[in-house]
Design a protein around this motif. Structure first.
Motif, PDB file in Angstrom:
ATOM      1  N   ARG A   1      20.514  -7.718  52.267  1.00 60.49           N
ATOM      2  CA  ARG A   1      21.434  -6.573  52.295  1.00 60.49           C
ATOM      3  C   ARG A   1      20.804  -5.391  53.035  1.00 60.49           C
ATOM      4  NH1 ARG A   1      24.615  -5.181  46.907  1.00 60.49           N
ATOM      5  NH2 ARG A   1      26.093  -4.446  48.487  1.00 60.49           N
ATOM      6  N   LEU A   2      19.507  -5.230  52.903  1.00 53.74           N
ATOM      7  CA  LEU A   2      18.806  -4.158  53.604  1.00 53.74           C
ATOM      8  C   LEU A   2      18.926  -4.356  55.115  1.00 53.74           C
ATOM      9  CD1 LEU A   2      17.010  -1.631  53.309  1.00 53.74           C
ATOM     10  CD2 LEU A   2      15.030  -3.166  53.340  1.00 53.74           C
ATOM     11  N   TYR A   3      18.845  -5.596  55.554  1.00 47.04           N
ATOM     12  CA  TYR A   3      18.986  -5.882  56.988  1.00 47.04           C
ATOM     13  C   TYR A   3      20.351  -5.428  57.492  1.00 47.04           C
ATOM     14  CZ  TYR A   3      19.556  -8.354  61.395  1.00 47.04           C
ATOM     15  OH  TYR A   3      19.792  -8.643  62.716  1.00 47.04           O
ATOM     16  N   THR A   4      21.414  -5.732  56.756  1.00 44.03           N
ATOM     17  CA  THR A   4      22.758  -5.366  57.195  1.00 44.03           C
ATOM     18  C   THR A   4      22.923  -3.853  57.281  1.00 44.03           C
ATOM     19  OG1 THR A   4      23.680  -7.389  56.229  1.00 44.03           O
ATOM     20  CG2 THR A   4      25.226  -5.607  56.699  1.00 44.03           C
ATOM     21  N   LEU A   5      22.374  -3.130  56.302  1.00 40.72           N
ATOM     22  CA  LEU A   5      22.444  -1.673  56.339  1.00 40.72           C
ATOM     23  C   LEU A   5      21.737  -1.119  57.581  1.00 40.72           C
ATOM     24  CD1 LEU A   5      23.510  -1.926  53.424  1.00 40.72           C
ATOM     25  CD2 LEU A   5      21.995  -0.048  52.794  1.00 40.72           C
ATOM     26  N   CYS A   6      20.559  -1.656  57.875  1.00 41.46           N
ATOM     27  CA  CYS A   6      19.800  -1.182  59.036  1.00 41.46           C
ATOM     28  C   CYS A   6      20.461  -1.603  60.347  1.00 41.46           C
ATOM     29  CB  CYS A   6      18.371  -1.717  58.988  1.00 41.46           C
ATOM     30  SG  CYS A   6      17.404  -1.082  57.601  1.00 41.46           S
ATOM     31  N   ALA A   7      21.081  -2.791  60.357  1.00 38.40           N
ATOM     32  CA  ALA A   7      21.769  -3.258  61.561  1.00 38.40           C
ATOM     33  C   ALA A   7      22.929  -2.342  61.921  1.00 38.40           C
ATOM     34  CB  ALA A   7      22.267  -4.690  61.360  1.00 38.40           C
ATOM     35  N   SER A   8      23.662  -1.876  60.917  1.00 41.05           N
ATOM     36  CA  SER A   8      24.757  -0.935  61.166  1.00 41.05           C
ATOM     37  C   SER A   8      24.233   0.358  61.767  1.00 41.05           C
ATOM     38  CB  SER A   8      25.509  -0.627  59.869  1.00 41.05           C
ATOM     39  OG  SER A   8      26.177  -1.760  59.383  1.00 41.05           O
ATOM     40  N   ALA A   9      23.102   0.833  61.252  1.00 38.05           N
ATOM     41  CA  ALA A   9      22.525   2.087  61.738  1.00 38.05           C
ATOM     42  C   ALA A   9      22.090   1.979  63.194  1.00 38.05           C
ATOM     43  CB  ALA A   9      21.344   2.494  60.864  1.00 38.05           C
ATOM     44  N   MET A  10      21.618   0.805  63.613  1.00 43.24           N
ATOM     45  CA  MET A  10      21.157   0.645  64.991  1.00 43.24           C
ATOM     46  C   MET A  10      22.294   0.340  65.958  1.00 43.24           C
ATOM     47  SD  MET A  10      18.138  -1.814  66.569  1.00 43.24           S
ATOM     48  CE  MET A  10      16.780  -1.051  65.697  1.00 43.24           C
ATOM     49  N   SER A  11      23.385  -0.219  65.457  1.00 43.52           N
ATOM     50  CA  SER A  11      24.487  -0.640  66.328  1.00 43.52           C
ATOM     51  C   SER A  11      25.440   0.494  66.674  1.00 43.52           C
ATOM     52  CB  SER A  11      25.283  -1.773  65.653  1.00 43.52           C
ATOM     53  OG  SER A  11      24.460  -2.887  65.402  1.00 43.52           O
ATOM     54  N   THR A  12      25.358   1.607  65.942  1.00 43.95           N
ATOM     55  CA  THR A  12      26.296   2.702  66.151  1.00 43.95           C
ATOM     56  C   THR A  12      25.569   3.910  66.753  1.00 43.95           C
ATOM     57  OG1 THR A  12      25.917   3.408  63.860  1.00 43.95           O
ATOM     58  CG2 THR A  12      27.797   1.985  64.269  1.00 43.95           C
ATOM     59  N   VAL A  13      26.251   5.046  66.801  1.00 39.89           N
ATOM     60  CA  VAL A  13      25.637   6.294  67.248  1.00 39.89           C
ATOM     61  C   VAL A  13      26.039   7.407  66.295  1.00 39.89           C
ATOM     62  CG1 VAL A  13      25.549   5.651  69.688  1.00 39.89           C
ATOM     63  CG2 VAL A  13      27.565   6.835  68.791  1.00 39.89           C
ATOM     64  N   SER A  14      25.381   8.532  66.395  1.00 39.39           N
ATOM     65  CA  SER A  14      25.698   9.670  65.547  1.00 39.39           C
ATOM     66  C   SER A  14      26.795  10.520  66.179  1.00 39.39           C
ATOM     67  CB  SER A  14      24.442  10.527  65.337  1.00 39.39           C
ATOM     68  OG  SER A  14      24.778  11.764  64.757  1.00 39.39           O
ATOM     69  N   MET A  15      27.748  10.963  65.355  1.00 38.39           N
ATOM     70  CA  MET A  15      28.832  11.795  65.858  1.00 38.39           C
ATOM     71  C   MET A  15      28.315  13.102  66.457  1.00 38.39           C
ATOM     72  SD  MET A  15      32.067  11.549  66.304  1.00 38.39           S
ATOM     73  CE  MET A  15      32.421  10.169  65.209  1.00 38.39           C
ATOM     74  N   SER A  16      27.141  13.541  66.022  1.00 39.63           N
ATOM     75  CA  SER A  16      26.601  14.812  66.519  1.00 39.63           C
ATOM     76  C   SER A  16      26.234  14.759  67.996  1.00 39.63           C
ATOM     77  CB  SER A  16      25.372  15.225  65.699  1.00 39.63           C
ATOM     78  OG  SER A  16      24.320  14.296  65.863  1.00 39.63           O
ATOM     79  N   ILE A  17      26.005  13.551  68.541  1.00 43.46           N
ATOM     80  CA  ILE A  17      25.629  13.468  69.961  1.00 43.46           C
ATOM     81  C   ILE A  17      26.719  12.849  70.829  1.00 43.46           C
ATOM     82  CG2 ILE A  17      23.147  13.416  69.495  1.00 43.46           C
ATOM     83  CD1 ILE A  17      23.164  10.443  69.836  1.00 43.46           C
ATOM     84  N   VAL A  18      27.887  12.591  70.237  1.00 41.72           N
ATOM     85  CA  VAL A  18      28.998  12.039  71.015  1.00 41.72           C
ATOM     86  C   VAL A  18      29.390  12.994  72.137  1.00 41.72           C
ATOM     87  CG1 VAL A  18      31.475  11.523  70.903  1.00 41.72           C
ATOM     88  CG2 VAL A  18      29.920  10.494  69.256  1.00 41.72           C
ATOM     89  N   GLY A  19      29.398  14.289  71.839  1.00 44.71           N
ATOM     90  CA  GLY A  19      29.731  15.270  72.864  1.00 44.71           C
ATOM     91  C   GLY A  19      28.763  15.219  74.039  1.00 44.71           C
ATOM     92  N   ALA A  20      27.489  14.978  73.755  1.00 42.24           N
ATOM     93  CA  ALA A  20      26.492  14.861  74.822  1.00 42.24           C
ATOM     94  C   ALA A  20      26.785  13.646  75.699  1.00 42.24           C
ATOM     95  CB  ALA A  20      25.091  14.756  74.218  1.00 42.24           C
TER      96      ALA A  20
END
Length: 393
Positions: A165-184
């Motif tokens: 389960r820890l792997y899946t949580l970390c995989a989601s974090a690496m596969s996406t981006v933060s909304m704070s830098i979408v504008g950049a």
């Protein structure tokens, strides 16, 4: 022809994920088919319909307005640093707005708007993806809060998480981006590619994780308990998020300085010895993957070079290279742009492992052990998203 290549590309992605699966007998195919169909539907709507154009236009206009407001603060502090009539420095025009966007995210967190969206969108997704409520929540939260901050919201569960389960949580974090830098991102590549990647990566992350790391969550395990942040006054919270945004901007700037300089050094060494830059050589390695994503073979090597740059450095360096590259078709630029919108690079392994280790030392060490597998899966997510987008470009 592009449909045949896309089908072949999808098969290659799923075969590579299947080859790395920890337990092939536990893979559930129905949720995979449902999510693949949803990816196709969203890719079609966002990239090939008037409704999608309107949605993306509205999303982009909101960020353009926010960037204009951010410019007021930036000009007040840094006005005069850029020569009159010249383009403002990258640090000021692209990175500094992160401070303002981070402050807005903090406000939305404080008034409970974002927690409501994240929690219930995650619950809805758990009905589709066949994963647990916590995994679904984490996938949505990662796309908004970022790959480090998201773990704070589930810190009570971190120490109790089994490895899978820890792997899946970390995989989601690496596969996406933060909304704070979408504008950049939107200042370097077209907004439609950024928005499409955000949606496609969300489903793609669940799909690839379900193949590489399949498991079933029992009812007893499937408890969603999100850690409430320590109660702060409004201005305490606002100051904290503003400083967090500034730290992100400074960190990205420092990484860009280091990576761009190192890549220039390595390119110089390789050109002196082999007559080709390091990025050119990597381009040949990644060219087959660019081709199965839908890039014409005549453009596969330069496209592969940008993809490789993203993996060995980060998406900002790769986007800068893409924006400065001429001779690529609009279709190739679109496909590569979608590929670039994620945190799938080597530095993210350290960032995620460090974030988890800060909350639970033993689990942080566990994340470091499967770090390369995380990068492997997140890269397949990017290839999958780009291939899906390529069908409608």
């Amino acid at each position: 022809m592009k449909y045949i290549i896309a089908i072949a590309g999808l098969l290659v992605v799923f075969v590579l994920a299947f080859a790395a699966s920890s337990d092939r007998s536990r893979i559930r195919y129905r949720p995979l088919v449902v999510m693949a169909v949803l990816q196709l539907v969203f890719a079609f709507i966002l990239l090939n319909t008037r409704i999608g154009s309107l949605l993306i236009g509205g999303f982009a206009s909101v960020f353009q307005a926010l960037l204009a407001y951010a410019g007021e603060g930036i000009n007040f502090v840094f006005g005069g640093l850029a020569n009159e009539g010249a383009d403002p420095p990258f640090f000021l025009s692209v990175l500094m707005p992160i401070v303002f966007i981070s402050a807005l995210i903090g406000i939305l967190q404080y008034i409970k708007v974002l927690p409501f969206i994240i929690r219930y969108l995650g619950l809805a997704l758990s009905k589709v993806n066949g994963l647990g409520k916590l995994e679904s929540y984490n996938g949505v939260a990662s796309a908004i809060l970022g790959q480090s901050e998201v773990f704070i919201s589930v810190k009570k569960q971190i120490g109790l998480m089994p490895r899978h389960r820890l792997y899946t949580l970390c995989a989601s974090a690496m596969s996406t981006v933060s909304m704070s830098i979408v504008g950049a991102y939107m200042q370097m590549i077209k907004p439609e590619y950024v928005v499409a990647a955000l949606v496609l990566n969300l489903f793609g992350g669940f799909m690839i994780a379900s193949i590489i790391n399949p498991y079933t969550v029992t009812t007893e395990e499937d408890m969603l308990e999100v850690q409430e942040e320590e109660k702060q006054s409004f201005f305490e919270m606002l100051g904290e998020y503003i400083m967090d945004g500034f730290k992100v901007a400074i960190t990205v700037a420092a990484m860009l300085i280091g990576f761009v300089a190192l890549i220039a050094l390595i390119n110089g060494i390789f050109k002196g010895i082999f007559g080709l830059s390091f990025q050119d050589l990597l381009g040949y390695v990644f060219a087959p993957f660019a081709f199965i994503m839908g890039v014409p073979w005549s453009e596969a090597v330069p496209a592969g070079s940008i993809m490789a740059t993203k993996m060995v450095s980060n998406e900002f360096v790769a986007m800068l290279n893409l924006s400065g590259m001429t001779g690529l078709s609009a279709r190739t630029v679109g496909i590569v742009s979608v590929f670039l919108v994620s945190f799938a690079n080597f530095s993210s392994i350290g960032i995620i492992a460090g974030a988890v280790k800060g909350l639970h030392s033993k689990q942080g060490n566990e994340v470091a052990r499967f770090g390369l597998k995380l990068l492997y899966g997140a890269t397949l997510v990017s290839v999958l998203s780009a291939t899906m987008a390529g069908l409608f470009l």
